[in-house]
Motif scaffolding. Structure first.
Motif, PDB file in Angstrom:
ATOM      1  N   PRO A   1      32.403  54.544  31.014  1.00  0.00           N
ATOM      2  CA  PRO A   1      33.008  53.362  30.391  1.00  0.00           C
ATOM      3  C   PRO A   1      34.527  53.368  30.560  1.00  0.00           C
ATOM      4  O   PRO A   1      35.176  54.402  30.426  1.00  0.00           O
ATOM      5  CB  PRO A   1      32.618  53.513  28.912  1.00  0.00           C
ATOM      6  CG  PRO A   1      31.347  54.306  28.945  1.00  0.00           C
ATOM      7  CD  PRO A   1      31.517  55.273  30.080  1.00  0.00           C
ATOM      8  N   GLY A   2      35.075  52.202  30.887  1.00  0.00           N
ATOM      9  CA  GLY A   2      36.512  52.077  31.076  1.00  0.00           C
ATOM     10  C   GLY A   2      36.991  52.398  32.468  1.00  0.00           C
ATOM     11  O   GLY A   2      38.195  52.311  32.751  1.00  0.00           O
ATOM     12  N   HIS A   3      36.070  52.775  33.351  1.00  0.00           N
ATOM     13  CA  HIS A   3      36.440  53.116  34.719  1.00  0.00           C
ATOM     14  C   HIS A   3      35.712  52.216  35.709  1.00  0.00           C
ATOM     15  O   HIS A   3      34.805  51.463  35.353  1.00  0.00           O
ATOM     16  CB  HIS A   3      36.104  54.581  35.017  1.00  0.00           C
ATOM     17  CG  HIS A   3      37.072  55.546  34.420  1.00  0.00           C
ATOM     18  ND1 HIS A   3      38.290  55.842  35.002  1.00  0.00           N
ATOM     19  CD2 HIS A   3      37.010  56.275  33.283  1.00  0.00           C
ATOM     20  CE1 HIS A   3      38.931  56.719  34.251  1.00  0.00           C
ATOM     21  NE2 HIS A   3      38.185  56.994  33.196  1.00  0.00           N
ATOM     22  N   ASP A   4      36.125  52.323  36.961  1.00  0.00           N
ATOM     23  CA  ASP A   4      35.434  51.642  38.042  1.00  0.00           C
ATOM     24  C   ASP A   4      35.224  52.630  39.182  1.00  0.00           C
ATOM     25  O   ASP A   4      35.591  53.809  39.069  1.00  0.00           O
ATOM     26  CB  ASP A   4      36.202  50.395  38.504  1.00  0.00           C
ATOM     27  CG  ASP A   4      37.638  50.694  38.935  1.00  0.00           C
ATOM     28  OD1 ASP A   4      37.860  51.723  39.623  1.00  0.00           O
ATOM     29  OD2 ASP A   4      38.536  49.904  38.607  1.00  0.00           O
ATOM     30  N   PHE A   5      34.642  52.164  40.263  1.00  0.00           N
ATOM     31  CA  PHE A   5      34.290  53.032  41.388  1.00  0.00           C
ATOM     32  C   PHE A   5      35.497  53.809  41.906  1.00  0.00           C
ATOM     33  O   PHE A   5      35.366  54.965  42.330  1.00  0.00           O
ATOM     34  CB  PHE A   5      33.704  52.170  42.508  1.00  0.00           C
ATOM     35  CG  PHE A   5      33.193  52.941  43.697  1.00  0.00           C
ATOM     36  CD1 PHE A   5      31.897  53.445  43.709  1.00  0.00           C
ATOM     37  CD2 PHE A   5      33.984  53.141  44.814  1.00  0.00           C
ATOM     38  CE1 PHE A   5      31.412  54.149  44.801  1.00  0.00           C
ATOM     39  CE2 PHE A   5      33.515  53.831  45.923  1.00  0.00           C
ATOM     40  CZ  PHE A   5      32.228  54.340  45.911  1.00  0.00           C
ATOM     41  N   ILE A   6      36.686  53.203  41.836  1.00  0.00           N
ATOM     42  CA  ILE A   6      37.894  53.837  42.367  1.00  0.00           C
ATOM     43  C   ILE A   6      38.596  54.687  41.314  1.00  0.00           C
ATOM     44  O   ILE A   6      38.957  55.840  41.563  1.00  0.00           O
ATOM     45  CB  ILE A   6      38.845  52.762  42.923  1.00  0.00           C
ATOM     46  CG1 ILE A   6      38.156  52.036  44.078  1.00  0.00           C
ATOM     47  CG2 ILE A   6      40.158  53.396  43.408  1.00  0.00           C
ATOM     48  CD1 ILE A   6      38.888  50.797  44.551  1.00  0.00           C
ATOM     49  N   SER A   7      38.789  54.154  40.122  1.00  0.00           N
ATOM     50  CA  SER A   7      39.516  54.908  39.085  1.00  0.00           C
ATOM     51  C   SER A   7      38.749  56.143  38.631  1.00  0.00           C
ATOM     52  O   SER A   7      39.338  57.095  38.112  1.00  0.00           O
ATOM     53  CB  SER A   7      39.804  54.011  37.873  1.00  0.00           C
ATOM     54  OG  SER A   7      38.613  53.687  37.175  1.00  0.00           O
ATOM     55  N   GLU A   8      37.425  56.149  38.855  1.00  0.00           N
ATOM     56  CA  GLU A   8      36.587  57.289  38.477  1.00  0.00           C
ATOM     57  C   GLU A   8      36.950  58.544  39.281  1.00  0.00           C
ATOM     58  O   GLU A   8      36.719  59.660  38.834  1.00  0.00           O
ATOM     59  CB  GLU A   8      35.112  56.922  38.723  1.00  0.00           C
ATOM     60  CG  GLU A   8      34.111  57.988  38.365  1.00  0.00           C
ATOM     61  CD  GLU A   8      33.682  57.942  36.915  1.00  0.00           C
ATOM     62  OE1 GLU A   8      34.280  57.173  36.131  1.00  0.00           O
ATOM     63  OE2 GLU A   8      32.742  58.665  36.566  1.00  0.00           O
TER      64      GLU A   8
ATOM     65  N   ARG B   1      37.840  42.834  45.040  1.00  0.00           N
ATOM     66  CA  ARG B   1      39.304  42.771  44.924  1.00  0.00           C
ATOM     67  C   ARG B   1      39.908  44.117  44.549  1.00  0.00           C
ATOM     68  O   ARG B   1      41.039  44.429  44.940  1.00  0.00           O
ATOM     69  CB  ARG B   1      39.702  41.698  43.909  1.00  0.00           C
ATOM     70  CG  ARG B   1      39.210  40.312  44.296  1.00  0.00           C
ATOM     71  CD  ARG B   1      39.852  39.213  43.482  1.00  0.00           C
ATOM     72  NE  ARG B   1      39.246  37.924  43.768  1.00  0.00           N
ATOM     73  CZ  ARG B   1      39.485  37.189  44.843  1.00  0.00           C
ATOM     74  NH1 ARG B   1      40.329  37.634  45.746  1.00  0.00           N
ATOM     75  NH2 ARG B   1      38.878  36.028  45.016  1.00  0.00           N
ATOM     76  N   MET B   2      39.172  44.956  43.822  1.00  0.00           N
ATOM     77  CA  MET B   2      39.745  46.261  43.466  1.00  0.00           C
ATOM     78  C   MET B   2      39.853  47.154  44.699  1.00  0.00           C
ATOM     79  O   MET B   2      40.723  48.017  44.770  1.00  0.00           O
ATOM     80  CB  MET B   2      38.909  46.931  42.375  1.00  0.00           C
ATOM     81  CG  MET B   2      37.556  47.435  42.795  1.00  0.00           C
ATOM     82  SD  MET B   2      36.722  48.286  41.427  1.00  0.00           S
ATOM     83  CE  MET B   2      35.152  48.691  42.197  1.00  0.00           C
ATOM     84  N   PHE B   3      38.977  46.965  45.681  1.00  0.00           N
ATOM     85  CA  PHE B   3      39.083  47.713  46.927  1.00  0.00           C
ATOM     86  C   PHE B   3      40.233  47.186  47.779  1.00  0.00           C
ATOM     87  O   PHE B   3      40.944  47.950  48.430  1.00  0.00           O
ATOM     88  CB  PHE B   3      37.774  47.604  47.716  1.00  0.00           C
ATOM     89  CG  PHE B   3      36.634  48.370  47.132  1.00  0.00           C
ATOM     90  CD1 PHE B   3      36.376  49.672  47.523  1.00  0.00           C
ATOM     91  CD2 PHE B   3      35.795  47.788  46.190  1.00  0.00           C
ATOM     92  CE1 PHE B   3      35.311  50.387  46.997  1.00  0.00           C
ATOM     93  CE2 PHE B   3      34.725  48.488  45.663  1.00  0.00           C
ATOM     94  CZ  PHE B   3      34.494  49.798  46.063  1.00  0.00           C
ATOM     95  N   GLU B   4      40.417  45.878  47.776  1.00  0.00           N
ATOM     96  CA  GLU B   4      41.428  45.260  48.622  1.00  0.00           C
ATOM     97  C   GLU B   4      42.837  45.437  48.083  1.00  0.00           C
ATOM     98  O   GLU B   4      43.809  45.279  48.828  1.00  0.00           O
ATOM     99  CB  GLU B   4      41.095  43.779  48.790  1.00  0.00           C
ATOM    100  CG  GLU B   4      39.791  43.547  49.546  1.00  0.00           C
ATOM    101  CD  GLU B   4      39.296  42.110  49.503  1.00  0.00           C
ATOM    102  OE1 GLU B   4      38.314  41.817  50.193  1.00  0.00           O
ATOM    103  OE2 GLU B   4      39.885  41.296  48.748  1.00  0.00           O
ATOM    104  N   ALA B   5      42.984  45.788  46.796  1.00  0.00           N
ATOM    105  CA  ALA B   5      44.314  45.984  46.213  1.00  0.00           C
ATOM    106  C   ALA B   5      45.056  47.140  46.867  1.00  0.00           C
ATOM    107  O   ALA B   5      46.286  47.108  47.007  1.00  0.00           O
ATOM    108  CB  ALA B   5      44.199  46.215  44.701  1.00  0.00           C
ATOM    109  N   ASP B   6      44.331  48.186  47.274  1.00  0.00           N
ATOM    110  CA  ASP B   6      44.924  49.337  47.961  1.00  0.00           C
ATOM    111  C   ASP B   6      43.829  49.931  48.832  1.00  0.00           C
ATOM    112  O   ASP B   6      43.099  50.832  48.423  1.00  0.00           O
ATOM    113  CB  ASP B   6      45.452  50.357  46.959  1.00  0.00           C
ATOM    114  CG  ASP B   6      46.214  51.504  47.610  1.00  0.00           C
ATOM    115  OD1 ASP B   6      46.040  51.720  48.828  1.00  0.00           O
ATOM    116  OD2 ASP B   6      46.991  52.192  46.900  1.00  0.00           O
TER     117      ASP B   6
END
Length: 335
Positions: A204-211, A171-176
């Motif tokens: 910590p606190g990040h994901d594949f996209i926010s990193e 879902r984090m990929f599909e959001a944008d």
């Protein structure tokens, strides 16, 4: 053959309908070369190689894989195991009217190609892997606990493949979709400065996209039109299927005990970018490849290249791939 001369069509196999990018002579005896993409890519990531192979006299086919693009998308996570993925390629070869082929894979497509060679050496008579080396089944247990241990030892955070195990990560990929793809291509590209490349470990606190930095740009080889093809495809197909491949890692391990210790004896080649971030966590498998690929004909590190090897450096990949496939078809080419 110019890339605009390639065709896209759908082929119904035993298991599903597959969309393929295709070039070269159909219905005759031209040697078949099957090109398998990885994450987050599509059959179009092989466009330059399909064109080059077709021009050289091969029948080249690059499918959208199960769960991707124009190919069917099974709903169940457990329908994305390595047995399904290899089976899809076996079915595709048969649907193309052939009994043998050379199989080539990049990123996730490389493990699929290696396993095609392991499981059906009668059909997949030669194999090439890009970016991800052959990794024999780990006798000590399934991969995700081992990756968790690697994450702890690294001190750099969680390996992204562990993060992908969560059932809602897609879902984090599909959001944008556009931002997710732009950041993914940027973070693993050879032109990206080292300090801005991904290491595969998520703080910590990040994901594949926010990193990845917000000002990430498209790689130099990626045109706006080509990028739009990816955005349109993933907007339509979503990311659940592609991430289900990762969610089957431990299931794959449990299903492949029969392959423990098995080697690949067909002609093989391996290429990797010198600056490919995957080498941070899979590079150790480049050492000792000859122990597992008993007819390893070449093992190449491409200077300054990143992860998207066939798209970044077709000037190097295409000649190497052509040399390899011609070497295993000397009778056809009269050499």
């Amino acid at each position: 053959m110019a890339t605009e001369m390639l065709q896209t069509r759908t082929i119904r196999t035993d298991g599903l309908t597959q969309q393929v990018l295709e070039g070269g002579y159909e219905g005759g005896d031209a040697p078949l070369v099957l090109l398998i993409h990885g994450f987050p890519e599509l059959g179009i990531s092989w466009r330059a190689q399909v064109a080059a192979l077709a021009e050289a006299g091969f029948h080249a086919v690059a499918p959208d894989m199960r769960g991707y693009g124009g190919t069917d998308r099974p709903g169940r996570t457990e329908d994305h195991t390595i047995l399904h993925l290899v089976g899809d390629m076996v079915d595709l070869v048969r649907a193309l009217g052939r009994s043998t082929c050379v199989v080539v894979g990049h990123d996730w497509g490389a493990p699929v190609a290696w396993h095609c060679a392991l499981m059906r050496p009668d059909m997949f008579t030669a194999v090439a892997g890009l970016s991800v080396p052959f990794q024999p089944r780990r006798a000590k247990g399934p991969p995700t606990p081992a990756m968790e241990a690697l994450s702890k030892r690294s001190g750099r955070g969680e390996l992204y493949m562990n993060q992908f195990q969560a059932p809602d990560t897609h879902r984090m990929f599909e959001a944008d979709v556009a931002t997710a793809l732009r950041k993914g291509f940027y973070a693993y590209d050879g032109a990206t400065p080292t300090e801005r490349q991904s290491t595969g470990f998520i703080a910590p606190g990040h994901d594949f996209i926010s990193e990845v930095a917000e000002d990430a740009t498209l790689p130099p080889w990626m045109s706006e039109d080509h990028f739009a093809e990816y955005v349109a495809a993933f907007t339509g197909s979503g990311f659940k299927g592609p991430l289900d491949w990762y969610r089957c890692l431990d299931l794959n391990w449990s299903l492949t005990a029969f392959l423990q210790g098995q080697k690949i004896h067909q002609p093989a080649m391996f290429m990797v970018g010198e600056r490919d971030p995957v080498r941070h966590y899979a590079g150790q498998h480049e050492v000792g490849l000859k122990d597992w690929l008993t007819d390893l004909r070449s093992q190449t590190v491409v200077p300054a290249a990143g992860h998207w090897l066939q798209q970044e450096r077709p000037d190097i990949v295409n000649p190497a791939l052509l040399d390899f496939v011609k070497s295993v078809h000397t009778g056809y080419f009269g050499e």
